[in-house]
Every structure is written in C-alpha cells, then in structure tokens.
Scaffold this active site. Structure first.
Site, short mmCIF file in Angstrom:
data_model
loop_
_atom_site.label_atom_id
_atom_site.label_comp_id
_atom_site.label_asym_id
_atom_site.label_seq_id
_atom_site.Cartn_x
_atom_site.Cartn_y
_atom_site.Cartn_z
N CYS A 113 33.19 31.50 37.81
CA CYS A 113 33.71 31.41 36.43
C CYS A 113 34.01 29.96 36.04
O CYS A 113 34.27 29.68 34.87
CB CYS A 113 34.94 32.29 36.26
SG CYS A 113 34.66 33.98 36.78
N HIS A 244 38.21 30.10 30.14
CA HIS A 244 37.43 31.23 30.65
C HIS A 244 38.13 32.52 30.22
O HIS A 244 39.35 32.64 30.29
CB HIS A 244 37.35 31.13 32.17
CG HIS A 244 36.88 32.39 32.82
ND1 HIS A 244 35.74 33.05 32.40
CD2 HIS A 244 37.40 33.12 33.84
CE1 HIS A 244 35.59 34.14 33.14
NE2 HIS A 244 36.57 34.21 34.01
N ASN A 274 34.82 39.82 30.17
CA ASN A 274 34.74 38.63 31.04
C ASN A 274 33.31 38.45 31.52
O ASN A 274 32.82 39.22 32.34
CB ASN A 274 35.70 38.87 32.22
CG ASN A 274 35.70 37.74 33.25
OD1 ASN A 274 34.77 36.96 33.32
ND2 ASN A 274 36.74 37.69 34.06
O1 UT7 Z 1 37.11 35.97 36.16
C1 UT7 Z 1 37.59 35.67 37.41
C2 UT7 Z 1 39.07 35.50 37.41
N1 UT7 Z 1 39.69 36.78 37.33
C3 UT7 Z 1 40.91 36.93 36.84
O2 UT7 Z 1 41.53 35.97 36.42
C4 UT7 Z 1 41.50 38.30 36.87
C5 UT7 Z 1 42.97 38.24 37.24
N2 UT7 Z 1 43.60 39.53 37.42
C6 UT7 Z 1 43.76 40.46 36.44
O3 UT7 Z 1 43.26 40.29 35.35
C7 UT7 Z 1 44.66 41.64 36.71
O4 UT7 Z 1 45.24 41.50 37.99
C8 UT7 Z 1 43.95 43.02 36.63
C9 UT7 Z 1 43.59 43.31 35.17
C10 UT7 Z 1 42.71 43.05 37.50
C11 UT7 Z 1 44.89 44.12 37.08
O5 UT7 Z 1 46.04 44.12 36.27
P1 UT7 Z 1 47.48 44.03 36.90
O6 UT7 Z 1 48.41 44.01 35.78
O7 UT7 Z 1 47.51 42.87 37.85
O8 UT7 Z 1 47.57 45.40 37.67
P2 UT7 Z 1 48.14 45.70 39.13
O9 UT7 Z 1 47.01 45.70 40.08
O10 UT7 Z 1 49.35 44.87 39.39
O11 UT7 Z 1 48.63 47.19 38.91
C12 UT7 Z 1 49.69 47.52 37.99
C13 UT7 Z 1 49.80 49.03 37.94
C14 UT7 Z 1 49.89 49.70 39.32
O12 UT7 Z 1 50.69 50.87 39.16
P3 UT7 Z 1 52.23 50.89 39.60
O13 UT7 Z 1 52.25 50.47 41.04
O14 UT7 Z 1 52.91 49.90 38.69
O15 UT7 Z 1 52.62 52.31 39.36
C15 UT7 Z 1 48.47 50.09 39.60
O16 UT7 Z 1 48.37 51.19 40.46
O17 UT7 Z 1 48.65 49.58 37.31
C16 UT7 Z 1 47.97 50.46 38.23
N3 UT7 Z 1 46.55 50.22 38.07
C17 UT7 Z 1 45.79 50.85 37.17
N4 UT7 Z 1 46.08 51.81 36.28
C18 UT7 Z 1 45.07 52.21 35.47
C19 UT7 Z 1 45.78 49.31 38.74
N5 UT7 Z 1 44.53 49.34 38.27
C20 UT7 Z 1 44.51 50.28 37.31
C21 UT7 Z 1 43.50 50.76 36.44
N6 UT7 Z 1 43.83 51.72 35.55
N7 UT7 Z 1 42.25 50.28 36.46
#
Ligand code: UT7
Length: 318
Positions: A113, A244, A274
């Site tokens: 990226c 990005h 993205n």
């Molecule tokens: O392009 C390259 C660079 N990439 C990036 O910069 C991406 C950086 N990361 C992100 O954008 C985020 O970390 C994600 C969008 C991938 C994930 O979002 P997040 O807010 O970090 O989610 P998380 O993994 O911390 O999960 C939060 C909650 C969890 O539930 P609890 O434990 O709070 O009950 C997960 O189980 O959301 C849950 N969860 C989901 N729920 C619905 C995790 N993934 C999903 C999902 N759908 N797909």
C-alpha cells in the site's frame, strides 16, 4: 529544468460495484458493522476481462490524455502492485507498455500500500536526474484475487482498480522529498501466502487488523510531522490530505491529530474501499472530478501498509 511534477491523471474503476450486503451473504458480519468500523459502503471487484494489464493500461492512457502527451513521449513506466500473483503475464510492466504502445523501459515496484508513493518518488528521481523526460506511474490492484471471502479481517476491506499519473520535468520541483520507513518486526501483520487450509486457492491475504490499526495511529502522525517540517510548512498551508484509503477511522484520526483535519481530506474509501497501491491516485481523481481540489493544489500523499511500511511526500496535484 531541475524538478519534476505530476502533469496528468487517469483512473480505471471496475464495472462491478459490490455492496456490503453481498459481502455479508458469505462473511459472518453485517453491513452496519462494516460501515461503522471502516467507513466502507461499496467496493469494486474486477471481472475476468478487467485484468491488471488492462486496468493499468486504461488508467495510463487516460493520464496521458489528461496531460496532452503521446505514448512516444513516455520514457519510463513504473507499475506499483501487490496483487500480481495470478494469471496475468509474467512481465506485467512490459505487457502494460505494449498495450499502450509505449516502447520505453517498464518496471514493477512491490511496496504494497506504500507502492504508489514509492513509485512516484522513483519517477521524480529519474526525471530530475535527467535520465527520463517523463515517467508514467501506475498503481493497479486486483485485491479480490487474494481474498478469502470468509475472513473477518480482510473480506470487506479490499477492492480493485487502477490509477496513473504522468510525471514530467518542471522548472520548480513539485514533487517533494519522500519520508519512507517502516517496522519490519511487524512483517507478519499482513501476509500474502498459500494457505494449507485453502488448498485449491493461490496466495491469500491475511491481516492482523488491530495490530496494523494501532501501528498506523502511533506511527503516521510523526511521519506527517516530518514531511511538513522538512518543507517548512504547517498543516494549514496544505490544500489536501490524500492518505492511502485503508480505513476511514485511520484517515480521520491521523488528519485530526496532525492538524490536517482542517484541509480537504480524501475519502474515496467510502465508495471504492481499499485498493492498496491504487488508492492514492483513485482518491486524487475523485477529489478532482468532484471539485474538491484543482490542478496545482498542494497535497500531502501518504502510503502505508504491509511491511509494515510507509512512504509520504508533498506534491502539487495534476
Ligand atoms: O491497507 C493495508 C493497511 N491496512 C489497514 O490499515 C487496516 C487496519 N485495520 C483495520 O482497519 C481494522 O483493524 C479492521 C477493520 C480490520 C477490524 O476492525 P477493528 O475495529 O480493529 O475490529 P477488531 O478486530 O478489534 O474487532 C472488534 C469487534 C470484536 O468483537 P468483540 O470482541 O468486541 O465482541 C470482533 O469479534 O468486532 C468483531 N469483529 C467483527 N464483527 C463483525 C471482527 N471482525 C468482524 C467482522 N464483522 N468482520
């Protein structure tokens, strides 16, 4: 002539628009969660005929038309991509050049990226050094080829497309020095590999989303500060912030914490998601076609992602 400038811009957005509801037919998620955690409403998935070479060449041709330049005037082609792992030609840059009728050397940069910003600086270096009068920089991705549609960290984030800029010699440098670096100890936070659990698939992307998210919020404000300090500018003197398009929450948080929240900020992610190395020129094009920015505006461009790596610079917009 002692500098380089972006003088033309072109993009290719695949025909097929895919909404969050379609993603959630396979993924254990909801459209509302995707919007809330990423800002993404739709993405584009390329179809079979929208190959990397086809998308890149189309974006490149549009950038040449925008600059009023012909293929014969292109002295270098630099392709940035991380999804060149499928059925496309072994030598993607040469295939793109051939489609465009460009006879100049064509090479590929693999910096995920960060790739577009890295390639842009390489193009400016070639032009400034006098080795090339012009260089065409193309970011192109078919990230959908790398997706596991059941993976809760990646299935909803990535998307396909291409964006290109023509770099040409200019009296005054209009592409600034790049601030580049990264955190190799986090190299495993984003990987593209064959997976034993998916024996019928080619390489698949996996991401430790929260690790990348935290790194971005910790590291990137300092990178923006270095870019501005290097130019002796304050955030308020920049016209646009074009990072990005990884996650709207990252974009907004970095903009707010660096003082760039007051300038025009790229939010192509909402509709385009993205597209890795293609996201910065795609965002640039949406901002220009919607009238948010105009030619000659000063933008801070910031790529970041797998590596983990970053590359950012100031440049006037084509
Ligand atoms: O392009 C390259 C660079 N990439 C990036 O910069 C991406 C950086 N990361 C992100 O954008 C985020 O970390 C994600 C969008 C991938 C994930 O979002 P997040 O807010 O970090 O989610 P998380 O993994 O911390 O999960 C939060 C909650 C969890 O539930 P609890 O434990 O709070 O009950 C997960 O189980 O959301 C849950 N969860 C989901 N729920 C619905 C995790 N993934 C999903 C999902 N759908 N797909």
């Amino acid at each position: 002539m002692s500098g380089a400038a972006m003088v033309g811009l072109g993009v290719f957005r695949p025909r097929r628009v895919v909404g969050n509801d379609e993603i959630c037919r396979v993924l254990d998620s909801t459209p509302e969660w995707i919007v809330r955690r990423t800002g993404i409403s739709t993405r584009r998935f390329a179809q079979a005929d929208e190959t990397l070479a086809e998308m890149a060449a189309t974006a490149g041709e549009k950038a040449l038309a925008d600059a009023g330049a012909s293929p014969a005037e292109v002295d270098r082609v630099i392709i940035a991509t991380m999804s060149h792992v499928g059925d496309d030609p072994v030598d993607l840059p040469s295939a793109v050049a051939a489609r465009m009728g460009v006879r100049a050397p064509a090479v590929q940069v693999s910096a995920a990226c960060s790739g577009f910003a890295v390639a842009l600086r390489l193009a400016a270096d070639a032009v400034t050094a006098g080795g090339a009068r012009t260089a065409l920089v193309i970011g192109v991705e078919r990230m959908s080829d790398l997706l596991d549609p059941t993976d809760r960290s990646t299935a909803f984030i990535f998307s396909d497309g291409a964006g290109a800029v023509l770099v040409a010699a200019s009296r005054r440098p209009q592409i600034g020095p790049a601030v580049m670096g990264g955190q190799p100890s986090l190299a495993e936070a984003i990987t593209v590999r064959r997976r034993p659990e998916l024996p019928d698939r080619g390489p698949v992307i996996r991401m430790q989303g929260p690790t990348v998210f935290r790194w971005a919020l910790t590291e990137l404000p300092g990178v923006v500060g270095q870019i501005l300090d290097g130019a002796g500018l304050t955030a308020g003197e920049v016209d646009a912030f074009i990072p990005h398009q990884a996650n709207l929450r990252i974009i907004d948080a970095v903009a707010q914490s660096t003082g760039l929240g007051g300038v025009v900020v790229a939010r192509d992610i909402v509709e385009q998601a993205n597209t890795s190395a293609a996201s910065i020129p795609l965002a640039m094009e949406r901002m220009r076609s919607s009238g948010q920015v105009k030619r000659g505006d000063l933008a801070l461009l910031l790529g970041f992602g797998a590596g983990l790596s970053y590359a950012g610079l100031l440049a006037t917009l084509p």
